[in-house]
Design an enzyme around this catalytic site. Structure first.
Site, PDB file in Angstrom:
ATOM      1  N   ALA A  97       4.828   6.896  -1.248  1.00 33.90           N
ATOM      2  CA  ALA A  97       5.553   7.233  -1.312  1.00 33.90           C
ATOM      3  C   ALA A  97       6.393   7.868  -2.845  1.00 33.90           C
ATOM      4  CB  ALA A  97       6.876   5.825  -1.823  1.00 33.90           C
TER       5      ALA A  97
ATOM      6  N   THR B 296       8.035   0.270   4.280  1.00 32.14           N
ATOM      7  CA  THR B 296       7.940   1.527   4.124  1.00 32.14           C
ATOM      8  C   THR B 296       9.646   1.531   3.264  1.00 32.14           C
ATOM      9  OG1 THR B 296       6.716   2.480   5.553  1.00 32.14           O
ATOM     10  CG2 THR B 296       8.422   3.480   4.660  1.00 32.14           C
TER      11      THR B 296
ATOM     12  N   PHE C 107       1.078  -1.722   0.269  1.00 29.55           N
ATOM     13  CA  PHE C 107      -0.353  -0.063   0.024  1.00 29.55           C
ATOM     14  C   PHE C 107       1.243   1.435   0.071  1.00 29.55           C
ATOM     15  CE2 PHE C 107       0.785  -0.409   4.735  1.00 29.55           C
ATOM     16  CZ  PHE C 107       1.158   0.884   4.914  1.00 29.55           C
ATOM     17  N   LYS C 108       1.877   1.466   0.790  1.00 30.40           N
ATOM     18  CA  LYS C 108       2.817   2.409   0.473  1.00 30.40           C
ATOM     19  C   LYS C 108       3.556   3.344  -0.832  1.00 30.40           C
ATOM     20  CE  LYS C 108       4.143   0.777   5.494  1.00 30.40           C
ATOM     21  NZ  LYS C 108       4.450   0.389   6.656  1.00 30.40           N
ATOM     22  N   ASP C 109       2.717   2.205  -1.581  1.00 28.24           N
ATOM     23  CA  ASP C 109       3.520   2.496  -3.090  1.00 28.24           C
ATOM     24  C   ASP C 109       2.988   3.799  -3.533  1.00 28.24           C
ATOM     25  OD1 ASP C 109       5.073   0.595  -3.781  1.00 28.24           O
ATOM     26  OD2 ASP C 109       3.745  -0.332  -4.309  1.00 28.24           O
TER      27      ASP C 109
END
Length: 433
Positions: A111, A140, A106-108
């Site tokens: 970021a 992350t 999900f952090k794509d």
């Protein structure tokens, strides 16, 4: 738009300053001075829009005063080169699949957005090189490293706890080289996070090099995560299931659920939220008692949530004016030990044929326990289960395939800098750069 510190002892900053600084000078987290509600017409037609169209409308409310429309649209559309769909698990429970980006986590979203926004500001001011510090307990690091890989003018240092992230996750940020340096800290995630925060507060180090953070303490990392909650609502509305919607967010540093709460303030019609924790139950205990007691983080199989002092707790408290009663009216909690997480993965696969990752398993289990009649639940499946291949396969008793993108990372050669759990050693290392 101006941004104030949650500690409220320093002057407000511009978006540019907030993104480049990462952390306010008084160690507080930046908050936008206001949250703009979106018009009723937007929600009436949201189910007809693409993910990118939805995200642009949300981004405009956050950043439109500071970035020209064409530039902001380019940043949003380039960030979201992949979808975040909902998938049916049961008649009443759906998975918001946040693992379709480059690093399958999900952090794509946050970021990639931050990388593009930071580069936009660097080009504007013809600035010196910016050094991005990021602490990671798992996903992350890979999302930030790959989001910034090859971006001119930016060097990324990923601090991670030695032996406490999965081998596949580790491969995703230790094999890249170029402008990415992996720093292997002899400690836990909270130690890595503390080293990053201390770096921002060290005057000598900041005079030596320009520093910013890509953790969810940075407004450019956590705010864009609101995009996929609006998208989830749109997709559920298209299915006729958006009324009485409950969203469950597996939570570690709490940037993800904080962005969802911002979305609610903007008018997103989510009935209520559930914050699902692993054995690191600091926030769960706060919900029950109204008292916040940070703890040393515990190592679990849902390692991206192994956080004993979540940074974004300060933003939640600020958002609600430290009103515990109001917070618990919008958010309930759940906490699960490793054996319960394994059981949830096993039972979900046996009953529904759906493979959960350990973090999504916490979200799924919380919905099975807390969903009320007439409600529909959506939980965040925060990473592809293949990133936790051994754990998941042992739990469900079946083999899962490794996606080609993930397999490619595993072929690279590990490159890391070993670091003791000591800020002075880390500072000395950075001062030599």
């Amino acid at each position: 738009m101006k941004y104030y510190s949650t500690n409220r002892t320093v002057p407000m900053a511009s978006l540019h300053e907030a993104v480049v600084k990462g952390l306010a000078g008084d160690k507080g987290l930046f908050m936008p001075e206001r949250i703009k509600p979106l018009p009723k017409e937007f929600f009436d037609t949201i189910h007809t829009m693409s993910f990118q169209e939805i995200a642009y409308h949300v981004a405009d409310a956050f950043f439109g005063e500071d970035i020209p429309a064409a530039d902001l649209k380019n940043i949003v559309y380039d960030t979201l080169s992949f979808d975040c769909p909902v998938a049916r698990v049961t008649d009443d429970i759906y998975s918001l699949e946040l693992f379709h980006g480059p690093t399958l986590a999900f952090k794509d979203v946050g970021a990639r957005f931050m990388a593009r926004l930071l580069q936009y500001f660097i080009r504007q001011e013809d600035a010196q090189n910016v050094n991005v510090l990021v602490a990671t307990s798992g996903d992350t690091g890979s999302a930030v490293a790959n989001g910034f890989l090859g971006v001119d003018g930016i060097h990324v240092y990923v601090l991670y706890p030695k032996g406490k992230v999965s081998k596949i996750q580790e491969c995703q940020f230790t094999t890249l080289g170029r402008n990415i340096t992996a720093v292997e800290v002899d400690g836990v995630f909270d130690d890595c996070q503390s080293m990053v925060k201390n770096a921002f507060m060290d005057e000598e180090l900041n005079n030596h090099m320009k520093l910013t953070s890509a953790n969810s303490i940075n407004v450019a990392r956590f705010l864009p995560q609101a995009f996929y909650y609006f998208n989830a609502y749109a997709r559920m509305k298209a299915l006729g299931k958006a009324d009485n919607l409950v969203v469950c967010v597996p939570s570690g540093n709490f940037g993800n659920i904080t962005s969802a709460l911002f979305g609610r303030r903007m008018g997103l019609p989510i009935k209520r939220f559930i914050a699902a924790n692993n054995a690191n139950d600091v926030f769960y205990n706060y919900l029950q008692t109204g008292e916040y007691h940070p703890m040393a983080s515990l190592q679990t199989i849902a390692n991206a949530m192994d956080v004993g002092d979540p940074s974004n707790f300060a933003r939640i408290i600020d958002l609600y004016g430290n009103n515990h009663k109001e917070i618990i009216s919008h958010i309930s909690g759940a906490t699960y030990k490793d054996e319960e997480i394994r059981k949830a993965m096993k039972e979900c696969y046996a009953a529904n044929g759906y493979v959960l990752d350990p973090h999504g398993a916490c979200g799924y289990q919380a919905l099975t326990e807390q969903l009320q009649p007439g409600e529909t639940g959506v939980f965040c499946e925060t990473a592809h289960p293949a990133k936790f291949k051994d754990t998941v396969e042992a739990a469900i008793g079946a083999e899962i395939a490794i996606p080609e993108r993930l397999a490619a990372f595993m072929k690279g050669e590990k490159q890391s800098v070993e670091m003791p759990n000591d800020f002075s050693a880390f500072k000395q290392y950075l001062m030599s750069k």
